[in-house]
Write an enzyme that holds these catalytic residues in place. Structure first.
Site, PDB file in Angstrom:
ATOM      1  N   CYS A  45      60.743  28.953  61.036  1.00 21.60           N
ATOM      2  CA  CYS A  45      59.794  29.398  62.053  1.00 21.60           C
ATOM      3  C   CYS A  45      58.439  28.739  61.862  1.00 21.60           C
ATOM      4  O   CYS A  45      57.744  28.432  62.832  1.00 21.60           O
ATOM      5  CB  CYS A  45      59.682  30.918  62.026  1.00 21.60           C
ATOM      6  SG  CYS A  45      61.243  31.722  62.463  1.00 21.60           S
ATOM      7  N   THR A  46      58.061  28.519  60.626  1.00 22.83           N
ATOM      8  CA  THR A  46      56.810  27.819  60.354  1.00 22.83           C
ATOM      9  C   THR A  46      56.895  26.374  60.842  1.00 22.83           C
ATOM     10  O   THR A  46      55.968  25.867  61.490  1.00 22.83           O
ATOM     11  CB  THR A  46      56.476  27.874  58.851  1.00 22.83           C
ATOM     12  OG1 THR A  46      56.322  29.251  58.469  1.00 22.83           O
ATOM     13  CG2 THR A  46      55.206  27.109  58.531  1.00 22.83           C
TER      14      THR A  46
END
Length: 150
Positions: A45-46
């Site tokens: 997600c980062t």
């Protein structure tokens, strides 16, 4: 996955600045990249959020707005956004109503599927992608959205 050409489900969610964001209000600014992701501060997600950050100037230059959606709190989103200097807002959907409406709920209701949609100014799904673990596929999708708007 919602089909291209279908009407995007309406929503009203709080963002990381605790503002209520409604789909119809966002679309007055133009087309939208709406992406769903499992959780703040996770590696995939980062990477996805940072790829959108790095493409953000080009996205905005072509008239696109970006919003991310996950079940975490507005406070978690605020910290995630600040840590990674994200220039777009993140929406909190703790009960996963919008996540479910966009067919992004995980198998058996567990988690969130990594899904991205390009939504036209008139609220129709132009295109979308579901690639749970393949962040690079989402980055390609974002780049194609830029190219299609040029």
């Amino acid at each position: 996955m919602l089909a291209s050409g279908t009407q995007a489900p309406v929503f009203a969610l709080r963002d990381d600045e605790d503002r209520l964001r409604k789909l119809q209000d966002v679309l007055t600014q133009g087309a939208l990249i709406l992406y769903f992701y499992p959780a703040d501060f996770t590696p995939g997600c980062t990477r996805e959020a940072c790829s959108l950050r790095d493409l953000h100037d080009d996205l905005v230059a072509t008239g696109l707005t970006v919003l991310g959606v996950s079940p975490q709190s507005t406070e978690s989103h605020r910290r995630f956004r600040a840590k990674h200097q994200l220039p777009f807002n993140l929406l909190s959907d703790p009960d996963k109503k919008v996540i479910k409406a966009y067919d992004s709920d995980g198998p058996l209701g567990i988690g969130v599927r990594r899904t991205s949609y390009l939504i036209s100014k008139d609220g129709r799904i132009i295109d979308g992608i579901l690639a749970n673990f393949m962040v690079a596929e989402h980055t390609k999708f974002f780049q194609q959205a830029i190219n299609s708007k040029r």
